[in-house]
Motif scaffolding. Sequence first.
Motif, short mmCIF file in Angstrom:
data_model
loop_
_atom_site.label_atom_id
_atom_site.label_comp_id
_atom_site.label_asym_id
_atom_site.label_seq_id
_atom_site.Cartn_x
_atom_site.Cartn_y
_atom_site.Cartn_z
N THR A 21 0.84 -1.21 0.00
CA THR A 21 0.00 0.00 0.00
C THR A 21 0.88 1.26 0.00
OG1 THR A 21 -1.56 -1.26 1.33
CG2 THR A 21 -1.96 1.09 1.17
N VAL A 24 2.29 1.80 -3.43
CA VAL A 24 1.28 2.40 -4.32
C VAL A 24 1.19 3.90 -4.06
CG1 VAL A 24 -1.18 2.43 -4.96
CG2 VAL A 24 -0.05 0.25 -4.47
N LYS A 28 2.15 6.34 -7.10
CA LYS A 28 0.91 6.51 -7.87
C LYS A 28 0.97 7.75 -8.78
CE LYS A 28 -1.86 8.90 -4.35
NZ LYS A 28 -3.06 8.85 -3.52
N GLU A 46 -6.67 6.85 -14.92
CA GLU A 46 -6.97 6.27 -13.60
C GLU A 46 -7.11 4.75 -13.71
OE1 GLU A 46 -9.38 10.18 -11.91
OE2 GLU A 46 -10.48 8.35 -12.34
N GLN A 50 -4.62 1.83 -12.05
CA GLN A 50 -5.08 0.69 -11.25
C GLN A 50 -4.58 -0.63 -11.85
OE1 GLN A 50 -9.07 1.01 -9.77
NE2 GLN A 50 -9.44 -1.16 -10.10
N PHE A 53 -0.84 -1.25 -11.14
CA PHE A 53 -0.51 -1.72 -9.79
C PHE A 53 -0.96 -3.16 -9.55
CE2 PHE A 53 0.04 2.86 -8.84
CZ PHE A 53 1.33 2.77 -8.36
N ILE A 54 -2.04 -3.56 -10.20
CA ILE A 54 -2.46 -4.97 -10.09
C ILE A 54 -1.40 -5.87 -10.74
CG2 ILE A 54 -4.19 -6.67 -10.84
CD1 ILE A 54 -6.27 -4.41 -10.54
N HIS A 57 1.58 -6.07 -8.47
CA HIS A 57 1.32 -6.98 -7.34
C HIS A 57 1.48 -8.43 -7.76
CE1 HIS A 57 -1.24 -9.20 -4.44
NE2 HIS A 57 -0.67 -8.38 -3.58
N PRO B 60 -5.72 10.37 -8.07
CA PRO B 60 -6.76 10.51 -7.05
C PRO B 60 -6.36 9.84 -5.74
CG PRO B 60 -7.63 9.55 -9.08
CD PRO B 60 -6.16 9.59 -9.23
N ALA B 61 -6.96 10.33 -4.65
CA ALA B 61 -6.60 9.81 -3.31
C ALA B 61 -7.04 8.36 -3.12
CB ALA B 61 -7.23 10.69 -2.25
N TRP B 62 -8.06 7.94 -3.89
CA TRP B 62 -8.63 6.61 -3.65
C TRP B 62 -7.90 5.48 -4.38
CZ3 TRP B 62 -9.59 5.45 -8.56
CH2 TRP B 62 -10.04 6.44 -9.42
N VAL B 63 -6.79 5.81 -5.03
CA VAL B 63 -6.09 4.78 -5.83
C VAL B 63 -5.70 3.56 -4.98
CG1 VAL B 63 -3.94 4.29 -7.07
CG2 VAL B 63 -5.27 6.28 -7.68
N GLU B 64 -5.07 3.81 -3.82
CA GLU B 64 -4.62 2.70 -2.97
C GLU B 64 -5.78 1.77 -2.62
OE1 GLU B 64 -3.87 5.94 -2.59
OE2 GLU B 64 -2.41 6.21 -1.00
N ASN B 66 -8.74 1.41 -4.05
CA ASN B 66 -9.28 0.70 -5.23
C ASN B 66 -8.38 -0.44 -5.67
OD1 ASN B 66 -11.42 2.41 -5.27
ND2 ASN B 66 -11.32 2.77 -7.47
N VAL B 67 -7.07 -0.17 -5.64
CA VAL B 67 -6.11 -1.20 -6.06
C VAL B 67 -6.20 -2.41 -5.13
CG1 VAL B 67 -3.64 -1.75 -6.17
CG2 VAL B 67 -4.49 0.31 -7.25
N LEU B 68 -6.24 -2.14 -3.82
CA LEU B 68 -6.30 -3.25 -2.86
C LEU B 68 -7.60 -4.04 -3.02
CD1 LEU B 68 -4.77 -1.73 0.38
CD2 LEU B 68 -3.72 -3.28 -1.23
N ALA B 70 -9.41 -4.30 -5.78
CA ALA B 70 -9.34 -5.05 -7.05
C ALA B 70 -8.47 -6.29 -6.89
CB ALA B 70 -8.79 -4.15 -8.15
N ILE B 71 -7.35 -6.15 -6.14
CA ILE B 71 -6.45 -7.29 -5.91
C ILE B 71 -7.19 -8.36 -5.11
CG2 ILE B 71 -4.40 -8.01 -4.61
CD1 ILE B 71 -3.13 -5.35 -5.51
N LYS B 74 -9.66 -10.16 -7.31
CA LYS B 74 -8.92 -11.04 -8.21
C LYS B 74 -8.45 -12.29 -7.47
CE LYS B 74 -6.66 -10.10 -12.39
NZ LYS B 74 -6.33 -9.09 -13.31
#
Lengths: 178, 166
Positions: A21, A24, A28, A46, A50, A53-54, A57, B60-64, B66-68, B70-71, B74
């Motif tokens: 985290t 990221v 970012k 955006e 995303q 970063f996926i 990971h 954007p601030a919400w990237v972290e 959203n990424v977590l 999405a991971i 998945k």
Amino acid sequence: MKQDDLNLIRSAKRGQVEAFTSLVRNYKNFVFRTAYGVIRNKSDAEDVTQEVFIKIHQSLSSLRDEFTFPTWIARITVRTAIDWVRQIGKGQESDLDTDRLTTVHDPHTSSDMRLDLEQALGQLSPEQRTILILRELQGFDYEKLAEILDIPIGTVRSRLHNARSQLRLILSNERGYA
Amino acid sequence: MNCRTIEELLSGFVDNELSQNERETVEHHLETCRNCKQSFLELQDMRSMFVTSFESIVAPAWVEENVLRAIDVKHQSMQARRLSILYLVVVLTEVGAIVSLAILPFGKFITAIVQLLLASLRGAVHLATFMGSPWLSAFVIFCVLLTGSALIGLVRLLRATNEVLL
């Protein structure tokens, strides 16, 4: 690269979520600006950020040398962004924000400068935009650029020269830059 | 060196990526040529234009978050896929085992053993019915099992006592 980032990469490779985290958070803007420079659309950039970063990971454990992380992340970003451009808008014009287009045009303000640059970048190929962003904005040297783009240094040199010449020409036509 | 050649070198000059000789040649030319000097200044301006234009572009601030998320999604779908593969493997193994039992000589031997056990069980049931009282048969079997376990317990106790005495 900072020692803190190296420690974060090592911890993230061991599966620590907090470390990933933080990675990221630290990278970012790097990823988003690069993607935005290539795609020129905020919403798409955006999504690409995303996706990047996926991918990171998923394949972080395969990164052998932590010192190459910035080059590695730049390569993933560039490939994802260029694939995105090719998939979504082959020949399609990017939808720049219309509110910025309708504002009074003053070449001295940074927002108008940005608008001019974005419009000029839109007339370059994705490959030319990519190399300019990586060099002018992210500051990678020619050796790193060759590594990221998987091309010889001679091609880096000529591609940069051509991209700059074309951008100068477009800007000078648009606003009497020269 | 003419202006066209210098123009081609200017990009590398701005990036500090020329050899010592090339660099000195360009520097010398820029001192005397106004047009090339102007091109050089424009290239420098272009870099600051990039930096100024892109510095306001932030993720954007919400990237972290959203990424977590999405991971996580998945990861879950991958786990579900792995589980379904496991189920498939188990089913295929079972089918394979049944087919092997039916076809292979070793499988036929196992089948014969199972059939023998079933026949013994069936014989015991018939015997109990013949004796007239299934409950009495169950009680006898229970007593036999109880006696057996009591004997095993006694033997273990005696062995433990011997070990202590020795």
